[in-house]
Design a protein around this motif. Structure first.
Motif, short mmCIF file in Angstrom:
data_model
loop_
_atom_site.label_atom_id
_atom_site.label_comp_id
_atom_site.label_asym_id
_atom_site.label_seq_id
_atom_site.Cartn_x
_atom_site.Cartn_y
_atom_site.Cartn_z
N GLN A 119 0.83 -1.24 0.15
CA GLN A 119 0.06 0.03 0.02
C GLN A 119 0.79 1.38 -0.15
O GLN A 119 0.55 2.10 -0.86
CB GLN A 119 -0.94 0.01 1.27
CG GLN A 119 -1.81 1.04 1.16
CD GLN A 119 -2.80 1.07 0.05
OE1 GLN A 119 -3.55 0.18 -0.22
NE2 GLN A 119 -2.66 2.38 -0.83
N LYS A 120 2.04 1.19 0.93
CA LYS A 120 2.74 2.37 0.98
C LYS A 120 3.56 2.62 -0.37
O LYS A 120 3.66 3.87 -0.93
CB LYS A 120 3.87 2.13 2.09
CG LYS A 120 4.96 3.18 2.48
CD LYS A 120 4.33 4.32 3.07
CE LYS A 120 5.16 5.57 3.31
NZ LYS A 120 5.76 6.11 2.13
N ALA A 121 3.93 1.45 -1.01
CA ALA A 121 4.65 1.45 -2.27
C ALA A 121 3.75 2.04 -3.28
O ALA A 121 3.93 2.82 -4.02
CB ALA A 121 5.07 0.16 -2.63
N LEU A 122 2.39 1.57 -3.36
CA LEU A 122 1.38 2.29 -4.52
C LEU A 122 1.39 3.78 -4.16
O LEU A 122 1.13 4.62 -4.98
CB LEU A 122 -0.11 1.65 -4.45
CG LEU A 122 -0.03 0.37 -5.05
CD1 LEU A 122 -1.46 -0.32 -4.45
CD2 LEU A 122 0.20 0.24 -6.36
N ASP A 123 1.13 4.30 -2.80
CA ASP A 123 1.01 5.68 -2.25
C ASP A 123 2.37 6.41 -3.05
O ASP A 123 2.20 7.55 -3.60
CB ASP A 123 0.89 5.80 -1.02
CG ASP A 123 -0.48 5.33 -0.35
OD1 ASP A 123 -1.20 4.99 -1.17
OD2 ASP A 123 -0.36 5.13 0.79
N THR A 124 3.55 5.73 -2.89
CA THR A 124 4.73 6.44 -3.31
C THR A 124 4.75 6.77 -4.73
O THR A 124 5.10 7.94 -5.36
CB THR A 124 5.98 5.49 -2.98
OG1 THR A 124 5.93 5.34 -1.59
CG2 THR A 124 7.14 6.61 -3.01
N ASP A 153 3.18 -7.86 -9.78
CA ASP A 153 3.05 -8.35 -8.58
C ASP A 153 2.63 -7.33 -7.29
O ASP A 153 1.81 -7.99 -6.58
CB ASP A 153 4.55 -8.84 -8.02
CG ASP A 153 4.69 -10.27 -8.98
OD1 ASP A 153 4.20 -10.93 -9.75
OD2 ASP A 153 6.09 -10.31 -9.27
N LEU A 154 3.09 -6.29 -7.44
CA LEU A 154 2.76 -5.24 -6.66
C LEU A 154 1.31 -5.03 -6.35
O LEU A 154 0.43 -5.03 -5.44
CB LEU A 154 3.59 -3.96 -6.76
CG LEU A 154 3.03 -2.84 -5.76
CD1 LEU A 154 3.83 -3.17 -4.45
CD2 LEU A 154 3.70 -1.56 -6.29
N LEU A 155 0.87 -5.15 -7.76
CA LEU A 155 -0.67 -4.77 -8.07
C LEU A 155 -1.78 -5.98 -7.54
O LEU A 155 -2.80 -5.57 -6.94
CB LEU A 155 -1.21 -4.35 -9.45
CG LEU A 155 -0.54 -3.00 -9.67
CD1 LEU A 155 -0.68 -2.81 -11.22
CD2 LEU A 155 -1.38 -2.07 -9.07
N ILE A 156 -1.12 -7.00 -7.45
CA ILE A 156 -2.11 -8.23 -6.91
C ILE A 156 -1.57 -8.61 -5.32
O ILE A 156 -2.32 -9.57 -4.77
CB ILE A 156 -1.96 -9.51 -7.85
CG1 ILE A 156 -0.49 -9.86 -7.99
CG2 ILE A 156 -2.49 -9.00 -9.20
CD1 ILE A 156 -0.60 -11.18 -8.89
N LYS A 176 -11.44 1.23 -6.65
CA LYS A 176 -12.35 0.27 -6.91
C LYS A 176 -11.66 -0.64 -7.96
O LYS A 176 -11.59 -1.86 -8.12
CB LYS A 176 -13.58 0.71 -7.12
CG LYS A 176 -14.68 -0.67 -7.70
CD LYS A 176 -15.24 -1.05 -6.43
CE LYS A 176 -15.92 -2.21 -6.63
NZ LYS A 176 -15.41 -3.40 -7.48
N ALA A 177 -11.08 0.12 -9.07
CA ALA A 177 -10.31 -0.47 -10.11
C ALA A 177 -9.08 -1.18 -9.73
O ALA A 177 -8.88 -2.25 -10.08
CB ALA A 177 -10.00 0.61 -11.13
N LEU A 178 -8.24 -0.65 -8.95
CA LEU A 178 -7.09 -1.33 -8.21
C LEU A 178 -7.62 -2.49 -7.32
O LEU A 178 -6.81 -3.58 -7.41
CB LEU A 178 -6.46 -0.35 -7.48
CG LEU A 178 -5.49 0.75 -8.11
CD1 LEU A 178 -4.93 1.70 -7.05
CD2 LEU A 178 -4.56 0.03 -9.03
#
Lengths: 327, 327
Positions: A31-36, A64-67, B32-34
């Motif tokens: 989650q933190k990586a996606l926020d970054t 991989d991060l997204l799933i 929601k898409a993520l």
């Protein structure tokens, strides 16, 4: 921590490397990586994990991060294969090779201490891959590689890139001419012999360039390797027997109909078969041997093969003619 | 809503299309898409927006989704350019063209009602792009395109793919031979004339294939278009003057030293210049004209150019010789 790209000036990587806008530690959560990513407005297919000294320790694929579950750490979802990196001393060809060999989406560049200093993205590497293909085409037509688009390269430069090979090939075809004059007695006695020279030379050249083109392309796409040497040469041998049989029959029949001369037909049939087999073996073997000893196989293409085959086909032909007609 | 891929069987898209695992409506939020990506375990570079009937209405790039605020809707962050789609009737070449022309990461496939039925990913398209390049190499060596890897294609099939062009080219080089016999009187009187035939034929062929290779590659990479026709032909003309001047001087000097015969030197110099200029103009013009009338320019490569140039160079040469030596 955006890197200063000026360190790449003068290296083979100049203009290829993108700055590292951020890297993450192994204990960062998904989650933190996606926020970054969102706050940096920078999306890359691969994220880099570095330690407290900035040394690259691992990679995480964006997919991989997204799933991953939001609370998983990058250390948990990192890729578990060996790190593929580039350094400042590599040239564009080595970079392109790495993208091809490992099917990379991006390639990190590290300094001598393993510190991440830049990233080469697939989009930038694809241009090198395309340039390489164009260079292959050029080498195969006996042209030195051009670095600028056709229409804006000066005529003088274009001429220069073509003249060296033309001179080399011209000198060797002068040798072929000299061989023919050695058989002056033969063709003055029997002028019809001369009329088959273009057919033998052209067919030999075309057969050789078919084989060399297929083999060069196979080496480039890594479909063929040196361990296939005997398989390839043997395959070309079998193909050359089939091809030369058809060509010889067509020619033999034509000569019998046109000249009613079985000995002439025999001379041409024998010369044609030997020339075609020789041309195809040479066209297959030379690019593989060149690659093995570190010469670009693309230089072993049609023009060179054609010129070698020309000389040999004329020699083979006149030897047969002299023996068969006792000239 | 995973699509049934069997509808692609028998079409040009068979084996290329991935199923649509999910599509989203325009009012879905980025967050929601993520979440949908995570729960579907499917990451794609492009997401598709469909209406209530499954019709494709827009696309969102993954990279835009990742930097969007979590509460933004897909309708707000969608790409604003025209939708590029494929349909069931398109063939692999058209698909490859679209990826090249629009720099696509993926290409949606829709049915006649505009309903999204599948997706072609870049990774699958790149194989077609690579096949196309290989086909270009093959055509340029006068080989019919192969659909299977070299080592597993049967010898008989390989021979078949090469024999047609070889026969065609062989017949035309027989014509060249026939032209030579018409000048029997000339070369029986002056046998030395024969020794320059390989040099003229080879040099003409090499010059022509240099030009045709460069122009074919330029057409393939879309660097050259038909509107450049006169620019290209004029450029090759200027290059051919430069190149032929060098070749002619080298040859002229050699002949003067070896044979002390200024008339012979003049004959060769004139023939060489005309042959080189003709070869380069033909090598540049034929691929562009072929492309214009819808023939693959790669078929206008070395073997065909070489064979045409051979015939003409022999004709030019003997005309000059007969005039200059009054044979």
């Amino acid at each position: 921590m955006t890197t200063d790209l000026s360190i790449f000036n003068g290296t083979g990587l100049e203009g290829l490397v993108s700055p590292v806008t951020f890297s993450l530690s192994a204990d960062t959560t998904a989650q933190k990586a996606l926020d970054t990513i969102r706050s940096n407005h920078t999306v890359r297919y691969v994220l880099y994990i570095t330690d407290e000294n900035g040394r690259l320790t691992g990679t995480v694929k964006l997919s991989d991060l997204l799933i991953a579950e939001p609370e998983q750490t990058l250390g948990e979802i990192r890729e578990d294969h060996q790190l593929i990196t580039a350094n400042l001393n590599e040239d564009r060809e080595e970079i392109a090779e790495k993208f091809k060999d490992y099917d990379l989406l991006s390639l990190p560049v590290t300094d001598e201490n393993g510190v991440l200093i830049g990233v080469i993205e697939y989009d930038d590497a694809i241009d090198i891959l395309r340039e390489e293909t164009t260079e292959d085409f050029e080498k195969m037509a006996a042209i030195s590689a051009q670095d600028k688009p056709y229409l804006i390269t000066s005529d003088f430069k274009m001429a220069k890139s073509r003249i060296v090979w033309l001179l080399v090939l011209m000198l060797s075809s002068i040798l072929t001419g000299d061989i023919i004059t050695r058989y002056e007695n033969a063709f003055v006695t029997m002028p019809i012999l001369i009329s088959f020279i273009p057919m033998l030379m052209d067919t030999g050249g075309n057969c050789g360039s078919q084989s060399s083109t297929i083999v060069i392309r196979g080496i480039t796409t890594k479909e063929l390797r040196f361990r296939d040497f005997f398989a390839v040469v043997f395959k070309e041998f079998k193909i050359s027997i089939l091809v030369s049989a058809v060509l010889a029959v067509v020619n033999g029949i034509r000569i019998l109909i046109q000249y009613h001369d079985p000995l002439l037909a025999l001379t041409i049939v024998l010369s044609l078969v030997i020339t075609v087999v020789f041309a195809k073996l040479l066209g297959a073997a030379l690019p593989m041997l060149a690659d093995k000893i570190g010469i670009d196989p693309a230089t072993m293409a049609s023009p060179l093969i054609t010129t070698i085959v020309d000389t040999c086909s004329v020699l083979i032909y006149f030897r047969f003619a002299c023996i068969i007609f006792n000239l």
